[in-house]
Write an enzyme that holds these catalytic residues in place. Structure first.
Site, PDB file in Angstrom:
ATOM      1  N   LYS A 142      -2.230   3.946  -0.627  1.00 33.47           N
ATOM      2  CA  LYS A 142      -2.819   5.236  -0.984  1.00 33.47           C
ATOM      3  C   LYS A 142      -4.132   5.505  -0.229  1.00 33.47           C
ATOM      4  O   LYS A 142      -4.484   6.650   0.007  1.00 33.47           O
ATOM      5  CB  LYS A 142      -3.098   5.294  -2.499  1.00 33.47           C
ATOM      6  CG  LYS A 142      -1.933   4.932  -3.411  1.00 33.47           C
ATOM      7  CD  LYS A 142      -0.767   5.884  -3.299  1.00 33.47           C
ATOM      8  CE  LYS A 142       0.180   5.869  -4.480  1.00 33.47           C
ATOM      9  NZ  LYS A 142       1.012   4.666  -4.629  1.00 33.47           N
TER      10      LYS A 142
HETATM   11  C1  LIG Z   1       2.348   4.497  -5.111  1.00 29.19           C
HETATM   12  C2  LIG Z   1       2.946   3.203  -4.727  1.00 29.19           C
HETATM   13  C3  LIG Z   1       4.306   3.090  -4.385  1.00 29.19           C
HETATM   14  C4  LIG Z   1       5.250   4.277  -4.465  1.00 29.19           C
HETATM   15  O1  LIG Z   1       4.966   5.248  -3.490  1.00 29.19           O
HETATM   16  P1  LIG Z   1       5.532   6.732  -3.655  1.00 29.19           P
HETATM   17  O2  LIG Z   1       4.926   7.516  -2.555  1.00 29.19           O
HETATM   18  O3  LIG Z   1       5.054   7.191  -5.016  1.00 29.19           O
HETATM   19  O4  LIG Z   1       6.994   6.657  -3.594  1.00 29.19           O
HETATM   20  C5  LIG Z   1       4.779   1.864  -3.970  1.00 29.19           C
HETATM   21  N1  LIG Z   1       3.975   0.787  -3.910  1.00 29.19           N
HETATM   22  C6  LIG Z   1       2.671   0.849  -4.237  1.00 29.19           C
HETATM   23  C7  LIG Z   1       1.853  -0.384  -4.163  1.00 29.19           C
HETATM   24  C8  LIG Z   1       2.109   2.049  -4.653  1.00 29.19           C
HETATM   25  O5  LIG Z   1       0.817   2.114  -4.968  1.00 29.19           O
END
Ligand SMILES: *Cc1c(COP(=O)(O)O)cnc(C)c1O
Length: 497
Positions: free
Chosen positions: A112
């Site tokens: 993120k």
């Molecule tokens: C948010 C997240 C995901 C999922 O990603 P999306 O874009 O919501 O499909 C997978 N792994 C981690 C560690 C995350 O923080």
């Protein structure tokens, strides 16, 4: 380059800057490009570029209302020392036959950060472009990682305020500690009694509450979103698919033009959709492998075209993927429905009323870039164990979901194309699960003590983003019922006046 809502007609369009500021369309839809960019680029040239340059290029394809200078300064500010690797998103050598794209070298140790270190700059520039001096109130529902990363990115950014809701007892101890100890005068965080889907639904409702929005406008503020529902969060993620491809070419692992697969641990379908956008832009991607944990709605949907959220909700050891309603799927539906908003509206109504829908065989046929699979908790632990003991490489539970799904597919099919697994979080973010998986022993204590215990086995450096938690002050957890979310927003707005 104009944007429209997935639920609105193509007469009502807005610029990229306006779409980023808005976050979510007032009709409940998500913003998508009216005409998908068809950039002319030579893959060969990409190979010469740095991560920052690739990011600039990708952003310029989508946000042509931003000046080159605005994009460049944003990217430069976002992708610098806050990442502990100068490559920003390094790609491993082959580990057990596949590559891992390490997306966790930012300050909060999950993918993120890659978008959320940049989004504040995009948003403040968007406000300039739009001549808006409204205070931007960013509402965020988080399954754990978006909350921390958006608080970190927007901490004390002038003209913004961030309010984060996470599921009570639904995030890992480190994620919780990160959220409760992030300094910043403009941050508010609360636990909601319920799961992520409930929190996300409430946030969407609040976004679309007209009276509430008007009241906010009167106070000189407006809502926006830092979730992948915001196009400004999604597009920066497209860059790392291009960057990884160019890394592999540069290192001689693949030839220019070779097709490769990407395997993506999936929750809200944002990250994998960014991969699909990369493919649409012309990157030679063969398959996008959608990996789910036991909350495997998407596994079935991709196989059959049947979406059904009427099933038990599991709290798993990969909590950021504990999601049954994947918001960004709406953007894919829009594309495979030949951009017919009526189809999207109809499917979303069915989802709301019955919790399920079925797409037509024609639409399903257009999803042939995707394959899917899922891994249960036990398999996740086994995969972490296997990868560590075979390759001395530690992966987090989310990454392990994808890693396991890839292995299953490789056993079943004769697809021998190079595969890149997106490593979405650092193993130190989920030390209890990783420790247990690797050693067979449970952590004596959760959180930071577990980090230290794990570190003894891994023998590497504990990332700075975790180390700093050791001395950080935490606030007490605020826990509320979903019905009180609106109330809390109002109160924290008043407190900021
Ligand atoms: C948010 C997240 C995901 C999922 O990603 P999306 O874009 O919501 O499909 C997978 N792994 C981690 C560690 C995350 O923080």
């Amino acid at each position: 380059m104009e944007y429209r809502s997935t639920r609105g007609d193509d007469q009502h369009t807005l610029s990229g800057a306006a779409a980023i500021l808005q976050g979510l369309a007032p009709d409940g839809g998500l913003y998508v490009p009216v005409k998908f960019p068809q950039p002319e680029f030579k893959l060969q040239q990409l190979v010469q570029l740095s991560y920052q340059q690739i990011a600039q290029l990708v952003l310029s394809w989508f946000f042509d209302d931003f000046s080159a200078e605005q994009i460049k300064t944003s990217v430069t500010a976002a992708y610098g020392d806050h990442f502990d690797r100068k490559e920003i998103v390094p790609v491993t050598k082959k580990v057990g036959g596949n590559y891992y794209m390490e997306l966790f070298h930012g300050p909060t140790l999950a993918f993120k950060d890659v978008a959320l270190q940049l989004l504040p700059y995009l948003m403040t520039n968007a406000a300039t472009i739009q001549h808006s001096n409204r205070q931007i109130v960013i509402l965020t529902a988080t399954s754990g990682d978006t909350g921390t990363a958006s608080m970190r990115g927007f901490s004390d950014v002038d003209g913004t305020q961030v309010i984060v809701f996470y599921p009570y007892q639904g995030v890992s101890p480190i994620q919780l500690k990160q959220m409760l100890s992030q300094p910043g005068q403009n941050l508010k965080v609360a636990a909601v009694k319920g799961n992520f889907d409930q929190a996300q639904t409430m946030v969407k409702q609040i976004f679309n509450d007209q009276a509430f929005n008007e009241q906010l406008h009167k106070q000189g503020a407006q809502f926006s979103s830092a979730n992948s529902m915001n196009i400004g969060r999604l597009i920066p993620q497209v860059a790392y698919y291009f960057n990884t491809y160019s890394q592999l070419v540069k290192r001689g692992e693949i030839e220019l033009g070779d097709q490769i697969n990407f395997a993506v641990p999936t929750g809200n379908f944002g990250d994998i959709l960014a991969g699909y956008y990369a493919k649409k832009l012309g990157l030679p991607i063969n398959k996008l492998i959608c990996a789910s944990n036991q909350n495997n709605v998407l596994t079935e949907f991709i196989r059959t075209g049947n979406y059904d959220r009427n099933r038990p909700f599991y709290q798993t050891n990969a909590p950021s993927m504990d999601i049954l309603v994947s918001s960004n799927l709406e953007r894919l539906l829009f594309m495979i429905a030949d951009e017919d908003e009526h189809v999207v509206v109809d499917l979303m109504n069915q989802l709301q009323q019955t919790g399920k829908y079925q797409i037509t065989p024609e639409m399903h046929a257009k999803m042939d870039s995707f394959v899917s699979g899922f891994a249960a908790e036990k398999e996740v632990e086994q995969e972490i164990n296997r990868v560590f003991h075979e390759n001395h490489y530690a992966i987090d539970p989310h990454t392990a979901v994808a890693s396991k799904v890839v292995r299953n597919l490789q056993e079943l099919t004769d697809d021998s194309k190079p595969t890149v697994i997106l490593a979405t979080a650092s193993p130190y973010k989920f030390p209890e699960t990783v420790l247990k998986a690797i050693t067979g022993q449970s952590a004596q204590e959760t959180g930071l003590p577990a980090v230290k215990q794990l570190n003894q086995y891994l023998g590497d450096d504990i990332p700075a983003g975790i180390q700093e938690l050791d001395t950080a002050n935490s606030i007490a957890e605020t826990v509320i019922e979903p019905a009180l979310m609106k109330n809390l927003i109002t109160k924290s707005l008043i407190a900021r006046q």
